[in-house]
Design a protein around this motif. Structure first.
Motif: not given
Length: 180
Positions: A53-61, A90-98, A78-81
């Motif tokens: 689901p669209d949950e930032r912390a779960d996606i980032a994890a 996108v925010e979850a991805h950016r939480d992870v990106y180096e 795919t989805g949530g952009t």
């Protein structure tokens, strides 16, 4: 111009697919199905597939877990952009990106403009790198997934693509972590 160097061998990469949706299950996941079909048809390996689901912390994890998994080279979500309140991929991805691959979003917008005109401004497709793994966030529409794969990812995830591609530098993405 870009081309395939037939003198080189194709090198498959291991790709995980994540669909972000509050409403879709596996049986309704047309965008995820498109990505899986295309990556397998290209000769790559499906490393894993999930729906969250669209949950930032779960996606980032989940992204972090795949980045730590030596069996995953690339993650495509795919989805949530989009722009709505629940669109947090996108925010979850950016939480992870180096490192963010800034041009990925730009090139995706150019490709999208040719297909859907100015509606392309509503996408926030993004790409980045973390822990030696490529991560790409695509819109949730089947058309957007086809366009991103066919026009960008199929080429950049093919070691034979010239003048350059993501696969040839994959072994060096985490070289900073190996330095003493």
């Amino acid at each position: 111009m870009s081309r395939i160097d037939e003198t080189k061998d194709f090198l498959p990469v291991r790709i995980a697919v994540l669909t972000v949706s509050d409403t879709r299950g596996l049986s309704e996941d047309r965008s995820g199905d498109i990505l899986v079909h295309r990556l397998l048809a290209a000769g790559h390996e499906l490393a894993d597939r999930r729906i969250l689901p669209d949950e930032r912390a779960d996606i980032a994890a989940q992204l972090r877990a795949w980045c730590k998994d030596s069996g995953v080279d690339v993650v495509i979500s795919t989805g949530g952009t989009g722009l709505t309140g629940r669109d947090v991929t996108v925010e979850a991805h950016r939480d992870v990106y180096e490192k963010e691959i800034d041009a990925f979003g730009t090139v995706f917008t150019i490709v999208s403009m040719q297909k859907i005109g100015t509606s392309a401004v509503q996408s926030r497709a993004t790409g980045g790198v973390a822990n030696g793994t490529y991560l790409f966030a695509l819109p949730g529409s089947p058309g957007a997934c086809k366009d991103a794969w066919d026009e960008i990812l199929a080429k950049q995830l093919d070691f034979r693509h010239r003048p350059c591609n993501f696969v040839e530098i994959l072994p060096r993405l985490d070289e900073h972590q190996r330095r003493k």
